[in-house]
Design a protein around this motif. Sequence first.
Motif, PDB file in Angstrom:
ATOM      1  N   TYR A 130       0.827  -1.210   0.000  1.00  0.00           N
ATOM      2  CA  TYR A 130       0.000   0.000   0.000  1.00  0.00           C
ATOM      3  C   TYR A 130       0.861   1.259   0.000  1.00  0.00           C
ATOM      4  N   VAL A 131       1.856   1.285   0.874  1.00  0.00           N
ATOM      5  CA  VAL A 131       2.736   2.461   0.954  1.00  0.00           C
ATOM      6  C   VAL A 131       3.548   2.598  -0.329  1.00  0.00           C
ATOM      7  N   LEU A 132       4.019   1.475  -0.865  1.00  0.00           N
ATOM      8  CA  LEU A 132       4.811   1.502  -2.096  1.00  0.00           C
ATOM      9  C   LEU A 132       4.000   2.051  -3.261  1.00  0.00           C
ATOM     10  N   SER A 133       2.742   1.670  -3.355  1.00  0.00           N
ATOM     11  CA  SER A 133       1.896   2.159  -4.442  1.00  0.00           C
ATOM     12  C   SER A 133       1.695   3.668  -4.352  1.00  0.00           C
ATOM     13  N   ALA A 134       1.465   4.159  -3.140  1.00  0.00           N
ATOM     14  CA  ALA A 134       1.269   5.607  -2.947  1.00  0.00           C
ATOM     15  C   ALA A 134       2.519   6.387  -3.348  1.00  0.00           C
ATOM     16  N   LEU A 135       3.686   5.895  -2.921  1.00  0.00           N
ATOM     17  CA  LEU A 135       4.942   6.573  -3.267  1.00  0.00           C
ATOM     18  C   LEU A 135       5.228   6.474  -4.766  1.00  0.00           C
ATOM     19  N   SER A 136       4.846   5.366  -5.382  1.00  0.00           N
ATOM     20  CA  SER A 136       5.105   5.165  -6.812  1.00  0.00           C
ATOM     21  C   SER A 136       4.302   6.136  -7.668  1.00  0.00           C
ATOM     22  N   ILE A 137       3.100   6.461  -7.250  1.00  0.00           N
ATOM     23  CA  ILE A 137       2.277   7.435  -7.989  1.00  0.00           C
ATOM     24  C   ILE A 137       2.975   8.786  -8.035  1.00  0.00           C
ATOM     25  N   VAL A 138       3.583   9.164  -6.903  1.00  0.00           N
ATOM     26  CA  VAL A 138       4.363  10.416  -6.870  1.00  0.00           C
ATOM     27  C   VAL A 138       5.558  10.311  -7.808  1.00  0.00           C
ATOM     28  N   GLY A 139       6.214   9.137  -7.801  1.00  0.00           N
ATOM     29  CA  GLY A 139       7.366   8.930  -8.676  1.00  0.00           C
ATOM     30  C   GLY A 139       7.000   8.988 -10.143  1.00  0.00           C
ATOM     31  N   ILE A 140       5.841   8.453 -10.513  1.00  0.00           N
ATOM     32  CA  ILE A 140       5.382   8.495 -11.904  1.00  0.00           C
ATOM     33  C   ILE A 140       5.213   9.935 -12.371  1.00  0.00           C
ATOM     34  N   ALA A 141       4.617  10.761 -11.515  1.00  0.00           N
ATOM     35  CA  ALA A 141       4.432  12.178 -11.846  1.00  0.00           C
ATOM     36  C   ALA A 141       5.785  12.869 -12.047  1.00  0.00           C
ATOM     37  N   TYR A 142       6.764  12.490 -11.220  1.00  0.00           N
ATOM     38  CA  TYR A 142       8.104  13.082 -11.329  1.00  0.00           C
ATOM     39  C   TYR A 142       8.775  12.673 -12.638  1.00  0.00           C
ATOM     40  N   TYR A 143       8.692  11.396 -12.993  1.00  0.00           N
ATOM     41  CA  TYR A 143       9.286  10.926 -14.246  1.00  0.00           C
ATOM     42  C   TYR A 143       8.644  11.618 -15.447  1.00  0.00           C
ATOM     43  N   TYR A 144       7.348  11.845 -15.375  1.00  0.00           N
ATOM     44  CA  TYR A 144       6.631  12.456 -16.490  1.00  0.00           C
ATOM     45  C   TYR A 144       7.153  13.869 -16.774  1.00  0.00           C
ATOM     46  N   THR A 145       7.531  14.599 -15.725  1.00  0.00           N
ATOM     47  CA  THR A 145       8.058  15.952 -15.934  1.00  0.00           C
ATOM     48  C   THR A 145       9.336  15.941 -16.765  1.00  0.00           C
ATOM     49  N   HIS A 146      10.106  14.867 -16.657  1.00  0.00           N
ATOM     50  CA  HIS A 146      11.349  14.757 -17.436  1.00  0.00           C
ATOM     51  C   HIS A 146      11.083  14.236 -18.844  1.00  0.00           C
ATOM     52  N   LEU A 147      10.140  13.333 -18.972  1.00  0.00           N
ATOM     53  CA  LEU A 147       9.811  12.813 -20.304  1.00  0.00           C
ATOM     54  C   LEU A 147       9.238  13.897 -21.212  1.00  0.00           C
ATOM     55  N   LYS A 148       8.627  14.914 -20.626  1.00  0.00           N
ATOM     56  CA  LYS A 148       8.070  16.017 -21.426  1.00  0.00           C
ATOM     57  C   LYS A 148       9.149  16.756 -22.201  1.00  0.00           C
ATOM     58  N   ARG A 149      10.406  16.615 -21.815  1.00  0.00           N
ATOM     59  CA  ARG A 149      11.486  17.308 -22.516  1.00  0.00           C
ATOM     60  C   ARG A 149      11.612  16.837 -23.961  1.00  0.00           C
ATOM     61  N   TYR A 150      11.171  15.615 -24.248  1.00  0.00           N
ATOM     62  CA  TYR A 150      11.186  15.146 -25.633  1.00  0.00           C
ATOM     63  C   TYR A 150      10.226  15.956 -26.494  1.00  0.00           C
ATOM     64  N   PHE A 151       9.126  16.417 -25.904  1.00  0.00           N
ATOM     65  CA  PHE A 151       8.158  17.224 -26.650  1.00  0.00           C
ATOM     66  C   PHE A 151       8.601  18.690 -26.705  1.00  0.00           C
ATOM     67  N   LYS A 152       9.339  19.123 -25.688  1.00  0.00           N
ATOM     68  CA  LYS A 152       9.880  20.485 -25.705  1.00  0.00           C
ATOM     69  C   LYS A 152      11.099  20.580 -26.610  1.00  0.00           C
ATOM     70  N   MET A 153      11.719  19.440 -26.926  1.00  0.00           N
ATOM     71  CA  MET A 153      12.899  19.357 -27.804  1.00  0.00           C
ATOM     72  C   MET A 153      14.034  20.259 -27.315  1.00  0.00           C
ATOM     73  N   ASP A 154      14.380  20.115 -26.027  1.00  0.00           N
ATOM     74  CA  ASP A 154      15.404  20.980 -25.451  1.00  0.00           C
ATOM     75  C   ASP A 154      16.604  20.199 -24.916  1.00  0.00           C
ATOM     76  N   LEU A 155      16.865  18.991 -25.470  1.00  0.00           N
ATOM     77  CA  LEU A 155      18.002  18.196 -25.022  1.00  0.00           C
ATOM     78  C   LEU A 155      19.301  18.737 -25.606  1.00  0.00           C
ATOM     79  N   ALA A 156      20.378  18.605 -24.840  1.00  0.00           N
ATOM     80  CA  ALA A 156      21.698  19.008 -25.312  1.00  0.00           C
ATOM     81  C   ALA A 156      22.313  17.827 -26.060  1.00  0.00           C
ATOM     82  N   ILE A 157      22.203  17.833 -27.383  1.00  0.00           N
ATOM     83  CA  ILE A 157      22.664  16.718 -28.216  1.00  0.00           C
ATOM     84  C   ILE A 157      24.095  16.984 -28.678  1.00  0.00           C
TER      85      ILE A 157
END
Length: 422
Positions: free
Chosen positions: A173-200
């Motif tokens: 139960y606790v792991l699931s609650a913490l994982s939902i927060v983690g998913i939201a955090y990962y999503y903020t970084h994945l959005k960079r692919y749509f912003k196209m702002d990576l240092a290539i």
Amino acid sequence: MKKILMKDGLILFLGTAINMLIMLIMQVIMARNLSIDEYGAVISAFNFINFLALFISCGASEFILKSFGQYGRHAYKIAQVWLKLLPISLIFLAVVMGITYTGDFLGNLTTVFLMIIIPNIILQGLLPLTLTVYQIEANYKRIVIINLVLYTTRLLAATVSLFVEGSIYWVGYVLSALSIVGIAYYYTHLKRYFKMDLAIPEGEYQLLNEQHLYKIIFQGVMPYALLAFFYYGFYQSNIIFINVFLSEEAVGLYNAAFTIISLTFIVPTIILSQLFNPRLHFWIKNDVIKVISLFINGSKWMLLLGACIALVLLPLSELLIYLLFGEKFEQAATMLMMLLIIIPLRYIQAVSDAIMNTENQIHIKVRIFFIVFIISLILNISLISTMGLKGVILTTIISEAILFILTFIYCMKFIKSKGIEQ
């Protein structure tokens, strides 16, 4: 270059060491507070997550990483399309979870725990995709943080739940609650692919044929997806076979031994999978001499290092099991001694494995892992019924040896061909 590699290597070493320490502490807490069968159920679930998470990433992280090395900024299209296809991956995951629940082939504790921690399965599935953002940029500090999120959720869940409630279900139960927060955090970084702002990195890149974009993605991802499934089949399915054919208690004993073996894999994981892997995709196109040097010198040093670590651990096996997991896991000490032989094999194999990720060698890797997967499958089914846990250990050793031999031979052929081209 050497200073950069040393700095990046130190960051990755410290970060990976922290993650491994976190996982070890989590397992020690559970091993000492749960019965062996409850501990085995949790470990079986975490192991099966490695399989379930594949339905989310499907090996796309490696293909995306390769695509940026091949197409540069044009590869944004590939990453964006894959992220838009994630809902389909979640449907596949739901189907597999349904089969797992209704099939009742795992222990009851394991199955129920898996159902509770579905958000953690999604979190782990998103991890490799999120890491690619910073592997492309060679931002190793950020890579450490992204990895830390997954491991920290599990440690916090184990610590809070077991000391407060003492139930493996509350861990879920606790792991699931913490994982939902983690998913939201990962999503903020994945959005960079749509912003196209990576240092290539600067370099010469091919043009991407966008008219056949979906075909390119499907053909590119498929070998990595197959590789991931075959890799799981031979390397991590042992836990599932033990759960199915023996017991959750047997899982706990085997995992206690293999946990210590896994801790030693920190060196090849850092040096080859995380530090050199992103660079190899660029070197194979622009500086093959470095790839050849890595194969020759890296293989020698990794074999020597792996052998030394195995010899040091041999007389310490019983003490390590007793100190970490407690007296009730004493049977795991013998298993640990037997498994030590795979350490040098894994170290030297890691060099060839990293190089075989480049160019079109992934197709050969798929064939190699398929062969090893089939051999491992046959050996597990035949030996567990006759030899029990000793059969699993023998299967692991034979599979690792065959994987090393095949990977090394094909990588040597590849290196020779690149040397001739030079």
